[in-house]
Design a protein around this motif. Sequence first.
Motif, PDB file in Angstrom:
ATOM      1  N   ILE A  22       0.812  -1.228   0.000  1.00 21.30           N
ATOM      2  CA  ILE A  22       0.000   0.000   0.000  1.00 21.30           C
ATOM      3  C   ILE A  22       0.842   1.273   0.000  1.00 21.30           C
ATOM      4  O   ILE A  22       0.296   2.370  -0.019  1.00 21.30           O
ATOM      5  N   GLY A  23       2.165   1.122   0.016  1.00 18.85           N
ATOM      6  CA  GLY A  23       3.047   2.274  -0.137  1.00 18.85           C
ATOM      7  C   GLY A  23       3.228   3.135   1.103  1.00 18.85           C
ATOM      8  O   GLY A  23       3.303   4.360   0.999  1.00 18.85           O
ATOM      9  N   ILE A  24       3.271   2.489   2.273  1.00 21.53           N
ATOM     10  CA  ILE A  24       3.534   3.220   3.520  1.00 21.53           C
ATOM     11  C   ILE A  24       4.612   2.483   4.298  1.00 21.53           C
ATOM     12  O   ILE A  24       5.027   1.391   3.911  1.00 21.53           O
ATOM     13  N   THR A  25       5.037   3.063   5.397  1.00 20.66           N
ATOM     14  CA  THR A  25       6.050   2.398   6.222  1.00 20.66           C
ATOM     15  C   THR A  25       5.422   1.272   7.038  1.00 20.66           C
ATOM     16  O   THR A  25       4.208   1.251   7.252  1.00 20.66           O
ATOM     17  N   ARG A  26       6.270   0.365   7.501  1.00 18.25           N
ATOM     18  CA  ARG A  26       5.779  -0.725   8.329  1.00 18.25           C
ATOM     19  C   ARG A  26       5.141  -0.183   9.600  1.00 18.25           C
ATOM     20  O   ARG A  26       4.100  -0.651  10.057  1.00 18.25           O
ATOM     21  N   GLY A  27       5.745   0.832  10.182  1.00 20.18           N
ATOM     22  CA  GLY A  27       5.207   1.430  11.397  1.00 20.18           C
ATOM     23  C   GLY A  27       3.833   2.052  11.181  1.00 20.18           C
ATOM     24  O   GLY A  27       2.943   1.932  12.022  1.00 20.18           O
ATOM     25  N   ALA A  28       3.672   2.705  10.037  1.00 17.30           N
ATOM     26  CA  ALA A  28       2.367   3.300   9.718  1.00 17.30           C
ATOM     27  C   ALA A  28       1.313   2.208   9.553  1.00 17.30           C
ATOM     28  O   ALA A  28       0.179   2.344  10.016  1.00 17.30           O
ATOM     29  N   TYR A  29       1.711   1.104   8.925  1.00 18.54           N
ATOM     30  CA  TYR A  29       0.766   0.004   8.767  1.00 18.54           C
ATOM     31  C   TYR A  29       0.439  -0.625  10.121  1.00 18.54           C
ATOM     32  O   TYR A  29      -0.723  -0.963  10.388  1.00 18.54           O
ATOM     33  N   ALA A  30       1.433  -0.765  10.970  1.00 22.13           N
ATOM     34  CA  ALA A  30       1.187  -1.315  12.312  1.00 22.13           C
ATOM     35  C   ALA A  30       0.155  -0.463  13.044  1.00 22.13           C
ATOM     36  O   ALA A  30      -0.711  -0.985  13.758  1.00 22.13           O
ATOM     37  N   ASN A  31       0.219   0.844  12.867  1.00 23.39           N
ATOM     38  CA  ASN A  31      -0.756   1.739  13.492  1.00 23.39           C
ATOM     39  C   ASN A  31      -2.165   1.519  12.935  1.00 23.39           C
ATOM     40  O   ASN A  31      -3.155   1.690  13.654  1.00 23.39           O
ATOM     41  N   ILE A  32      -2.272   1.135  11.675  1.00 18.36           N
ATOM     42  CA  ILE A  32      -3.589   0.815  11.106  1.00 18.36           C
ATOM     43  C   ILE A  32      -4.135  -0.448  11.761  1.00 18.36           C
ATOM     44  O   ILE A  32      -5.294  -0.498  12.172  1.00 18.36           O
ATOM     45  N   GLU A  33      -3.296  -1.459  11.881  1.00 18.51           N
ATOM     46  CA  GLU A  33      -3.748  -2.711  12.496  1.00 18.51           C
ATOM     47  C   GLU A  33      -4.179  -2.523  13.942  1.00 18.51           C
ATOM     48  O   GLU A  33      -5.124  -3.169  14.394  1.00 18.51           O
ATOM     49  N   ARG A  37      -4.358   4.491  13.639  1.00 17.72           N
ATOM     50  CA  ARG A  37      -4.437   5.261  12.400  1.00 17.72           C
ATOM     51  C   ARG A  37      -5.538   4.652  11.539  1.00 17.72           C
ATOM     52  O   ARG A  37      -5.700   3.437  11.489  1.00 17.72           O
ATOM     53  N   GLU A  38      -6.309   5.507  10.860  1.00 20.48           N
ATOM     54  CA  GLU A  38      -7.368   5.045   9.964  1.00 20.48           C
ATOM     55  C   GLU A  38      -6.835   5.001   8.529  1.00 20.48           C
ATOM     56  O   GLU A  38      -6.256   5.980   8.060  1.00 20.48           O
ATOM     57  N   PRO A  39      -7.061   3.897   7.831  1.00 20.56           N
ATOM     58  CA  PRO A  39      -6.638   3.850   6.426  1.00 20.56           C
ATOM     59  C   PRO A  39      -7.568   4.699   5.564  1.00 20.56           C
ATOM     60  O   PRO A  39      -8.753   4.854   5.878  1.00 20.56           O
ATOM     61  N   ASP A  40      -7.044   5.255   4.475  1.00 19.55           N
ATOM     62  CA  ASP A  40      -7.904   6.013   3.563  1.00 19.55           C
ATOM     63  C   ASP A  40      -8.686   5.030   2.690  1.00 19.55           C
ATOM     64  O   ASP A  40      -8.441   3.827   2.696  1.00 19.55           O
ATOM     65  N   LEU A  41      -9.660   5.555   1.949  1.00 19.53           N
ATOM     66  CA  LEU A  41     -10.530   4.695   1.137  1.00 19.53           C
ATOM     67  C   LEU A  41      -9.753   3.901   0.097  1.00 19.53           C
ATOM     68  O   LEU A  41     -10.046   2.729  -0.148  1.00 19.53           O
ATOM     69  N   ASN A  42      -8.768   4.522  -0.523  1.00 17.64           N
ATOM     70  CA  ASN A  42      -7.966   3.826  -1.518  1.00 17.64           C
ATOM     71  C   ASN A  42      -7.244   2.626  -0.899  1.00 17.64           C
ATOM     72  O   ASN A  42      -7.214   1.536  -1.470  1.00 17.64           O
TER      73      ASN A  42
END
Length: 120
Positions: A22-33, A37-42
């Motif tokens: 999805i083109g983000i850092t691992r840390g940013a993705y961990a925050n989504i899980e 952090r909320e993921p955008d619609l895309n």
Amino acid sequence: MKRLKDLRKDFKETQADIANLIGITRGAYANIETGKREPDLNTIGILANHYDVTVDYLLGRTDIKKRPTPKNGDEPLDPIIAQIMDIVCQMSPEKRSLYLENLRLLMRLQAQEPDSDSRK
């Protein structure tokens, strides 16, 4: 989003794998899980396609992972039927039963009406 973590583990992928997808850092993705952090619609769309689940499933609106497909697999699902199925999948079991009763009643009433062409 617990479902993302469960799906990722089912697919035997790492957070880094999905972050790259999805083109983000691992840390940013961990925050989504973890829900920080909320993921955008895309991003939600990309993840739903990647895991072959509905967006509603990812968002926790339904427990049904996939939209049912036609039995023969060749014919695309009618868009109106797909919309009805999406709505019904979001209902509680009690509301689904009530919806089905109302639909059957509506069909019986419609069957009792004279055909509009025969009134002319």
